[in-house]
Every structure is written in structure tokens, then in C-alpha cells.
Scaffold this motif. Structure first.
Motif, PDB file in Angstrom:
ATOM      1  N   ALA A  77       2.312   0.513  -6.336  1.00 53.40           N
ATOM      2  CA  ALA A  77       1.854  -0.250  -5.175  1.00 53.40           C
ATOM      3  C   ALA A  77       0.580  -1.025  -5.490  1.00 53.40           C
ATOM      4  N   VAL A  78      -0.356  -0.394  -6.229  1.00 53.40           N
ATOM      5  CA  VAL A  78      -1.595  -1.079  -6.606  1.00 53.40           C
ATOM      6  C   VAL A  78      -1.285  -2.227  -7.559  1.00 53.40           C
ATOM      7  N   GLU A  79      -0.308  -2.002  -8.448  1.00 50.00           N
ATOM      8  CA  GLU A  79       0.040  -3.021  -9.443  1.00 50.00           C
ATOM      9  C   GLU A  79       0.526  -4.300  -8.778  1.00 50.00           C
ATOM     10  N   GLU A  80       1.267  -4.169  -7.668  1.00 49.22           N
ATOM     11  CA  GLU A  80       1.798  -5.350  -6.980  1.00 49.22           C
ATOM     12  C   GLU A  80       0.679  -6.225  -6.419  1.00 49.22           C
ATOM     13  N   LYS A  81      -0.430  -5.592  -6.023  1.00 46.73           N
ATOM     14  CA  LYS A  81      -1.552  -6.325  -5.414  1.00 46.73           C
ATOM     15  C   LYS A  81      -2.717  -6.464  -6.388  1.00 46.73           C
ATOM     16  N   LEU A  82      -2.450  -6.240  -7.670  1.00 44.64           N
ATOM     17  CA  LEU A  82      -3.525  -6.146  -8.654  1.00 44.64           C
ATOM     18  C   LEU A  82      -4.404  -7.393  -8.693  1.00 44.64           C
ATOM     19  N   PHE A  83      -3.798  -8.575  -8.706  1.00 46.85           N
ATOM     20  CA  PHE A  83      -4.577  -9.808  -8.812  1.00 46.85           C
ATOM     21  C   PHE A  83      -5.428 -10.044  -7.567  1.00 46.85           C
ATOM     22  N   ASP A  84      -4.855  -9.856  -6.377  1.00 45.61           N
ATOM     23  CA  ASP A  84      -5.621 -10.023  -5.135  1.00 45.61           C
ATOM     24  C   ASP A  84      -6.772  -9.034  -5.081  1.00 45.61           C
ATOM     25  N   LEU A  85      -6.463  -7.805  -5.450  1.00 44.89           N
ATOM     26  CA  LEU A  85      -7.458  -6.739  -5.415  1.00 44.89           C
ATOM     27  C   LEU A  85      -8.639  -7.060  -6.330  1.00 44.89           C
ATOM     28  N   ALA A  86      -8.342  -7.405  -7.587  1.00 46.61           N
ATOM     29  CA  ALA A  86      -9.407  -7.723  -8.543  1.00 46.61           C
ATOM     30  C   ALA A  86     -10.181  -8.961  -8.109  1.00 46.61           C
ATOM     31  N   HIS A  87      -9.468  -9.953  -7.560  1.00 46.85           N
ATOM     32  CA  HIS A  87     -10.112 -11.197  -7.111  1.00 46.85           C
ATOM     33  C   HIS A  87     -11.184 -10.913  -6.063  1.00 46.85           C
ATOM     34  N   HIS A  88     -10.820 -10.178  -5.011  1.00 46.61           N
ATOM     35  CA  HIS A  88     -11.784  -9.913  -3.926  1.00 46.61           C
ATOM     36  C   HIS A  88     -12.950  -9.039  -4.403  1.00 46.61           C
ATOM     37  N   HIS A 147     -15.707 -10.305   0.996  1.00 46.48           N
ATOM     38  CA  HIS A 147     -14.771 -10.041  -0.104  1.00 46.48           C
ATOM     39  C   HIS A 147     -14.812  -8.577  -0.540  1.00 46.48           C
ATOM     40  N   LEU A 148     -16.007  -8.022  -0.622  1.00 47.41           N
ATOM     41  CA  LEU A 148     -16.139  -6.639  -1.061  1.00 47.41           C
ATOM     42  C   LEU A 148     -15.473  -5.695  -0.061  1.00 47.41           C
ATOM     43  N   THR A 149     -15.710  -5.933   1.238  1.00 50.72           N
ATOM     44  CA  THR A 149     -15.099  -5.103   2.275  1.00 50.72           C
ATOM     45  C   THR A 149     -13.573  -5.193   2.206  1.00 50.72           C
ATOM     46  N   LEU A 150     -13.071  -6.415   2.082  1.00 50.25           N
ATOM     47  CA  LEU A 150     -11.626  -6.622   2.020  1.00 50.25           C
ATOM     48  C   LEU A 150     -11.045  -5.961   0.768  1.00 50.25           C
ATOM     49  N   GLY A 151     -11.727  -6.133  -0.374  1.00 50.94           N
ATOM     50  CA  GLY A 151     -11.251  -5.526  -1.613  1.00 50.94           C
ATOM     51  C   GLY A 151     -11.185  -4.011  -1.512  1.00 50.94           C
ATOM     52  N   ARG A 152     -12.197  -3.414  -0.918  1.00 46.99           N
ATOM     53  CA  ARG A 152     -12.206  -1.955  -0.774  1.00 46.99           C
ATOM     54  C   ARG A 152     -11.087  -1.474   0.140  1.00 46.99           C
ATOM     55  N   LEU A 153     -10.850  -2.205   1.215  1.00 42.74           N
ATOM     56  CA  LEU A 153      -9.748  -1.850   2.130  1.00 42.74           C
ATOM     57  C   LEU A 153      -8.403  -1.924   1.405  1.00 42.74           C
ATOM     58  N   LEU A 154      -8.198  -3.001   0.648  1.00 40.78           N
ATOM     59  CA  LEU A 154      -6.951  -3.157  -0.100  1.00 40.78           C
ATOM     60  C   LEU A 154      -6.797  -2.048  -1.142  1.00 40.78           C
ATOM     61  N   TRP A 155      -7.903  -1.697  -1.772  1.00 39.91           N
ATOM     62  CA  TRP A 155      -7.880  -0.659  -2.808  1.00 39.91           C
ATOM     63  C   TRP A 155      -7.472   0.687  -2.211  1.00 39.91           C
ATOM     64  N   ARG A 156      -8.112   1.059  -1.089  1.00 41.72           N
ATOM     65  CA  ARG A 156      -7.778   2.340  -0.448  1.00 41.72           C
ATOM     66  C   ARG A 156      -6.336   2.355   0.019  1.00 41.72           C
ATOM     67  N   ARG A 157      -5.903   1.249   0.602  1.00 44.37           N
ATOM     68  CA  ARG A 157      -4.519   1.172   1.070  1.00 44.37           C
ATOM     69  C   ARG A 157      -3.551   1.300  -0.107  1.00 44.37           C
ATOM     70  N   GLY A 158      -3.866   0.602  -1.202  1.00 48.04           N
ATOM     71  CA  GLY A 158      -3.005   0.658  -2.379  1.00 48.04           C
ATOM     72  C   GLY A 158      -2.890   2.059  -2.942  1.00 48.04           C
ATOM     73  N   GLU A 159      -4.017   2.800  -2.962  1.00 44.49           N
ATOM     74  CA  GLU A 159      -3.991   4.172  -3.470  1.00 44.49           C
ATOM     75  C   GLU A 159      -3.155   5.074  -2.576  1.00 44.49           C
TER      76      GLU A 159
END
Length: 328
Positions: free
Chosen positions: A66-77, A45-57
Motif C-alpha cells: 500500500a505504501v509502495e503505491e503512494k511512494l512518489f506522492d508520499l516522498a514528494h510531500h 506538505h509535512l502534515t499531509l505527508g505524515r497523514l499519508l504515511w500513517r494511512r499507508g502503514e
């Protein structure tokens, strides 16, 4: 990726789509997730969350939000992997992310989900953050306290209010806690308690109301006269052109009076209720319009129409309330 997923695609468990792979069904995804050893789940989860975070930025640089659209998934992971976070800056950034996710969920009336994000954010903070990151600490605790109330978990909410009030570093922050306590008292039909709390809080801003009905009616008469003086002969409709209220303290007073109006009305405090309305109108004329001004203008019609029999003015104040409400 294609090579690693080739067997799963061949078995029909994963489907290849343009620029993406998807599971055949949610049950297949659940089965795959179940095969991950328990001790490896947090890291996944941590690896996936970090990947999503970097991609979103990266995407946010080209498409804001872009980060706002994935905000819930990002925070969840990231929350599921947060125990493995050791960098204090990353933990603080996640706490801020949880605050945003909590507020977004609350605005969608998903109060239980909002509370989950906010509580996750609070686990990332400790006592030192009240000194180093007061605004974030206060905001997370305040939003969580409100969500306890919105989830009808009143005992937890009351405990949160009591713990938070001594932490408030300004009159405005104290008032934010008081405001939630007033609403909770109203939720529990404790109208006298709501009024008592509200009047205590208003005194922080040097706003006081008399106790006796006779004194309240005398002050109401004075407020009505001041309103007419401040109007300076302008049509009631012209009050929609007042500047926007800039004083944060006065905006909080308007907010408190709006919150207190219903408990006062239900408690049978007719004179005090009308006095609240007139005070809101007078403050709007003195300091400019706020979102709550519409409520003041609308409820002031009760005094102008049924009491003073000036139904034309009451009607015009009603129209003014609608116009100001549209503006805000």
C-alpha cells in the motif's frame, strides 16, 4: 470535512464523490494552493505527508504494498516539508523512503525524477551517518552517482565517483563504484580507460589477464580445456541445471566481465574479448549460474563457431544462453 467544504462544493469548485472530494480542475487546485501563505506551505506538505504515511502503514497491514503505491506522492510531500522535521528517526526514515522512490523512478527510466528523490534523501544525512548508517549513506550516494551518469551529467557523475570510492568499506562496494566508472568511460568512447579501470577492479578479486595478445591466446586455450574438463562429458544443454552462483565476489566478477566485454570488443582487443567470455563460462561451471552467465555463454559462441569452426557446439551454447536468460 463536509461542513468545511460545503461552500466550495456549492460554488462548484470542489466535487463530492463517494468517500472522496476532488477539485473541479487542476487549475482550481493550483489556485487554492497559491492562496496558502508561503510560510505555511512547508507545514501543509509535512502534515499531509505524515497523514499519508500513517494511512499507508495502516493499509499495508491488510494489503502489503500500500505504501509502495503512494511512494512518489508520499516522498514528494515529506521532502517539501523536511526542513521542519526535527526528529532524527523521522529524517532517517524519510531518507530511506527517498532511496526507495529513487530506485523505483530509475527502474521506470525516469532518471531526472530519480535524481531529485535521491538528492533530497542526501540532504537528510550528514557526516555522522557514514558511521551510524553506512549502508544507507553508500546506497544513496551510489544511486545518485548512477543517475548523474544516466542524465548525461558526466562531470557531476565523475565527481560523485571520486568522492564515493574512498568511502567504500568493502571490495564489493569498491567494485560497484568501479562498474559505474567503466560504463561512463564507455559512454564517452574512452574504451582503453574502461579496460584499464576494469582490470584494476578485477585484481581486487585476484582475477588478472595478461597484456600481450600471445599470452592472452595461450590463456584462452587453457580456459577452453578447463571448460571441457569441468563439463565432465555432460551435454551443453545440461549446464542450465547448474546451481545458482552463491558467491557474491564471483557474481561481481561476472558483472564486471559483462560490462568490460563491449569496450574490449570495440577497442579491437579480439583475444581479450574471447578470453573474457571463456572465463565467464568457466566461472559458471565452477561456481554455478548467475544472470550474467547467459552473456558469457552467448559470447563464447564467437570462439566456438567462427574461430574453432565447431558450429554445433556454438549453436548449443546459444540455446543454453537463451535458457539461462529465461531462468534469471
Amino acid at each position: 470535512v463536509a461542513a468545511n467544504l460545503n461552500e466550495a462544493v456549492h460554488e462548484g469548485l470542489v466535487l463530492a464523490q463517494p468517500n472522496a472530494y476532488v477539485f473541479l480542475h487542476d487549475r482550481v487546485q493550483q489556485a487554492a494552493y497559491g492562496l496558502i501563505p508561503a510560510e505555511a506551505k512547508q507545514q501543509a506538505h509535512l502534515t499531509l505527508g505524515r497523514l499519508l504515511w500513517r494511512r499507508g502503514e495502516r493499509e499495508a497491514a491488510e494489503a502489503p504494498g500500500a505504501v509502495e503505491e503512494k511512494l512518489f506522492d508520499l516522498a514528494h510531500h515529506l521532502n517539501l516539508g523536511s526542513e521542519l522535521m526535527t526528529d532524527s528517526a523521522e529524517r532517517l526514515a524519510l531518507a530511506q523512503l527517498d532511496l526507495r522512490a529513487g530506485r523505483k523512478a530509475k527502474s521506470a527510466t525516469a532518471y531526472a525524477a530519480a535524481l531529485d528523490y535521491l538528492r533530497a534523501g542526501l540532504t537528510l544525512l550528514d557526516e555522522t551517518h557514514w558511521r551510524s548508517d553506512y549502508e544507507l549513506s553508500f546506497a544513496l550516494h551510489l544511486e545518485a552517482a548512477e543517475c548523474w551518469r544516466l542524465c548525461s551529467r558526466f562531470e557531476e557523475a565523475e565527481a560523485a565517483f571520486n568522492a564515493l570510492l574512498p568511502r567504500a568499506q568493502s571490495k564489493l562496494d569498491q567494485a560497484r563504484v568501479f562498474n559505474l566508472r567503466i560504463m561512463q568511460s564507455e559512454n564517452l568512447s574512452r574504451y582503453d580507460q574502461a579496460l584499464s579501470l576494469g582490470r584494476e577492479c578485477l585484481e581486487l578479486f585476484d582475477v588478472k589477464f595478461p597484456d600481450s595478445e600471445a599470452e592472452q591466446l595461450a590463456l584462452l586455450e587453457s580456459e577452453i580445456a578447463r571448460i571441457e574438463t569441468l563439463r565432465q562429458g555432460r551435454p551443453i544443454a545440461a549446464l542450465s541445471q547448474l546451481p545458482v552462483m552463491g558467491d557474491a565476489g564471483m557474481r561481481m566478477v561476472m558483472n564486471l566481465l559483462t560490462t568490460l566485454w563491449s569496450p574490449a570488443y570495440i577497442a579491437g582487443e579480439a583475444a581479450l574479448t574471447r578470453l573474457f567470455s571463456a572465463t565467464m563460462v568457466r566461472l559458471s561451471l565452477e561456481h554455478g549460474n548467475a544472470a550474467e552467465s547467459a552473456y558469457g555463454y552467448a559470447t563464447h559462441t564467437i570462439t566456438l563457431g567462427p574461430v574453432l569452426k565447431d558450429y554445433e557446439a556454438a549453436y548449443e551454447f546459444g540455446r543454453l544462453a537463451l535458457q539461462v536468460n529465461e531462468q534469471f
